[in-house]
Design an enzyme around this catalytic site. Structure first.
Site, PDB file in Angstrom:
ATOM      1  N   ARG A  82      -8.407  -0.390   5.161  1.00  0.00           N
ATOM      2  CA  ARG A  82      -7.599   0.644   4.481  1.00  0.00           C
ATOM      3  C   ARG A  82      -6.305   0.055   3.947  1.00  0.00           C
ATOM      4  NH1 ARG A  82      -6.250   5.641   7.841  1.00  0.00           N
ATOM      5  NH2 ARG A  82      -5.013   5.790   5.957  1.00  0.00           N
ATOM      6  N   ASP A 142       5.213   0.610  11.939  1.00  0.00           N
ATOM      7  CA  ASP A 142       4.008  -0.065  11.437  1.00  0.00           C
ATOM      8  C   ASP A 142       3.928  -1.535  11.857  1.00  0.00           C
ATOM      9  OD1 ASP A 142       3.157   2.258  10.291  1.00  0.00           O
ATOM     10  OD2 ASP A 142       3.626   1.706   8.228  1.00  0.00           O
ATOM     11  N   ARG A 192       1.160  14.461  13.377  1.00  0.00           N
ATOM     12  CA  ARG A 192       1.543  14.264  11.979  1.00  0.00           C
ATOM     13  C   ARG A 192       1.462  15.536  11.130  1.00  0.00           C
ATOM     14  NH1 ARG A 192      -0.661   8.499  10.066  1.00  0.00           N
ATOM     15  NH2 ARG A 192       1.182   8.607   8.742  1.00  0.00           N
ATOM     16  N   CYS A 218      -4.573  13.052  13.689  1.00  0.00           N
ATOM     17  CA  CYS A 218      -4.755  11.649  13.324  1.00  0.00           C
ATOM     18  C   CYS A 218      -4.687  10.846  14.611  1.00  0.00           C
ATOM     19  CB  CYS A 218      -3.645  11.293  12.353  1.00  0.00           C
ATOM     20  SG  CYS A 218      -3.143   9.605  12.283  1.00  0.00           S
ATOM     21  N   LYS A 274       0.839  -1.213   0.000  1.00  0.00           N
ATOM     22  CA  LYS A 274       0.000   0.000   0.000  1.00  0.00           C
ATOM     23  C   LYS A 274       0.873   1.262   0.000  1.00  0.00           C
ATOM     24  CE  LYS A 274      -1.664   1.658   4.013  1.00  0.00           C
ATOM     25  NZ  LYS A 274      -1.327   3.070   4.208  1.00  0.00           N
ATOM     26  N   ASN A 275       1.881   1.277   0.871  1.00  0.00           N
ATOM     27  CA  ASN A 275       2.671   2.508   1.019  1.00  0.00           C
ATOM     28  C   ASN A 275       3.616   2.765  -0.150  1.00  0.00           C
ATOM     29  OD1 ASN A 275       1.364   3.036   3.362  1.00  0.00           O
ATOM     30  ND2 ASN A 275       3.104   2.622   4.725  1.00  0.00           N
TER      31      ASN A 275
END
Ligand code: UD1
Length: 420
Positions: free
Chosen positions: A399, A307, A121, A116, A22-23
């Protein structure tokens, strides 16, 4: 709203195919704004964040065609330059369109992403770097207004702090700038490396790829002919399923994975007792009966990724002894702790340090997902908890995890997606 219902099984067994990262996909999709051709992308994951960014590009006038295997993005018809709040609020990474739109059109407005769940952030470093490249930046009514009527100019940028999307944004802006841009203290994450490699293969010379000093040779406003590429495997998804193997003491084989991107994660799992068989694109975890306690500090790549912090925290609840996990990247990234405590975990929090007294039996209950990776920690805990675990608000999970419950079912887990 959907939720996941998990019931413990004795062990898991089989193969899990890892999806595209995803990233990596997010900056690569934003990069298509720099193209003059239709860009073909293989191995995009089927997750909500990708749909959100494609929708944002569509709102700006771009066209895309998505199939299971290949996505084609055509930004030649892109004629709007405003990324509105309704989309940006659902995904902070929308800020990735700022650099490329500004570079191509000379102006851009992007809603400020706001706070967030895991921390403040800010995007100040993105904005400061664009200003150094000659952009005029103002904030009005919650929007970033950026303009550079005569294009952006290459310069030397030194990031005070390593920022992943900040580095990606400036690489894309620099790709069309006049002259060379050198970024010092650049992020070295594999996702940033792939962005550089794709641009480098498409006519933008980039020196220092995979190091923390990048020099991007701008094309002076010339749009790019971007060659077809395939997104790298998702190292965080892979790490999560390795933790599933370790916590359930099951042998699982991951396919379509790149172990080179998982150095720190594999090293910590080894310290905790697991061993691995690794080939070019597979990893098999051989878990140990006894899980050992561990010390982890999250840092930028190649160190241990933030993460993966939540997933290792869930794993540490099953270790023998006391584990210490220190979160250095985000100030509020321990929201999963209170949910794990509700399942019986013995964890104490002191600022950004969690102390986990392992060896506790977890019991299933209703728990609430609070952010993407926190959600996967609750799923891991649910796999070994006695009784039934219902994980609510899994829109966070959707997500970033492609078909999570199906992948887990395929290795024998008792996981169902149900409606509230
Ligand atoms: C990216 C990843 C996210 C991961 C994070 C850290 C994507 C889409 N997301 O997020 O999954 O958890 O890297 O590896 O790739 N900072 C500032 N000012 C800025 C920018 C960042 O102070 O302008 C701070 C942040 O608050 C944070 C640190 O720098 O404390 C690192 O953030 P950053 O690398 O920018 O994270 P993201 O790119 O948002």
């Amino acid at each position: 709203m959907d939720y996941l219902q998990i019931n413990r099984v004795d062990s898991l067994n089989g193969n899990i195919k890892i999806s595209g990262a995803k990233n990596a996909s997010l900056p690569l999709i934003a990069m298509t704004i720099l193209a003059k051709n239709n860009v073909k992308i293989k191995n995009l994951p089927h997750v909500a964040d990708i749909n959100t960014l494609l929708k944002l590009l569509h709102n700006l006038g771009a066209k895309f065609n998505r199939s299971q295997e290949i996505t084609t993005v055509d930004t030649s018809s892109l004629n709007q330059t405003k990324a509105t709040y309704d989309i940006v609020k659902t995904m902070r990474a929308s800020i990735l369109v700022l650099g490329p739109i500004l570079a191509r059109f000379g102006h851009c407005e992007v809603s400020l992403p706001g706070g967030c769940a895991i921390g403040q952030r800010p995007v100040d470093l993105h904005l400061k770097a664009l200003e150094q490249m000659g952009a005029k930046i103002g904030i009005e009514s919650g929007y970033i207004h950026a303009s550079a009527a005569n294009g952006l100019t290459g310069c030397d940028i030194n990031f005070d702090k390593i920022t992943v999307t900040g580095t990606a944004n400036i690489i894309m802006a620099a790709a069309l700038a006049n002259g060379n841009t050198t970024i010092t203290n650049a992020a070295r994450e594999p996702e940033v490396v792939q962005l550089c490699e794709v641009l480098n293969n498409s006519g933008v010379q980039i020196d220092g790829i995979a190091s923390d000093v990048l020099t991007i040779h701008g094309t002076n406003g010339k749009l790019l002919n971007i060659k077809e590429f395939s997104v790298i495997p998702d190292r965080i998804e892979a790490g999560t399923y390795l933790c599933a193997g370790a916590i359930t003491r099951s042998q699982i084989t991951l396919t379509n994975v790149d172990a080179k991107h998982l150095g720190a994660v594999l090293a910590k799992l080894e310290e905790m007792g697991s061993s691995f068989t690794i080939t070019k694109d597979t990893i098999t975890i051989h878990p140990s009966k006894i899980i050992k306690a561990v010390k982890i500090v999250t840092q930028e790549y190649p160190a241990f990724p933030t993460d993966m912090q939540a997933q290792f925290l869930a794993l540490a609840t099953q270790a023998e002894g006391t584990s210490i996990i220190e979160e250095r990247l985000f100030e509020n990234r321990f929201m999963h702790v209170s949910e794990l405590q509700r399942m019986g975990a013995n964890i104490s929090l002191n600022g950004h340090v969690a102390t986990i007294n392992g060896g506790t039996k977890l019991g299933g209950t209703d728990v609430m997902a609070t952010d993407l990776r926190a959600s996967s920690a609750l799923v891991l805990a649910g796999l070994i908890a006695d009784g039934t675990t219902d994980v609510h608000r899994i829109y966070h999970l959707d997500r970033g995890y492609d078909s999570l419950e199906i992948k887990l079912q395929n290795v024998g887990a008792n996981v169902k997606r149900l409606k509230e």
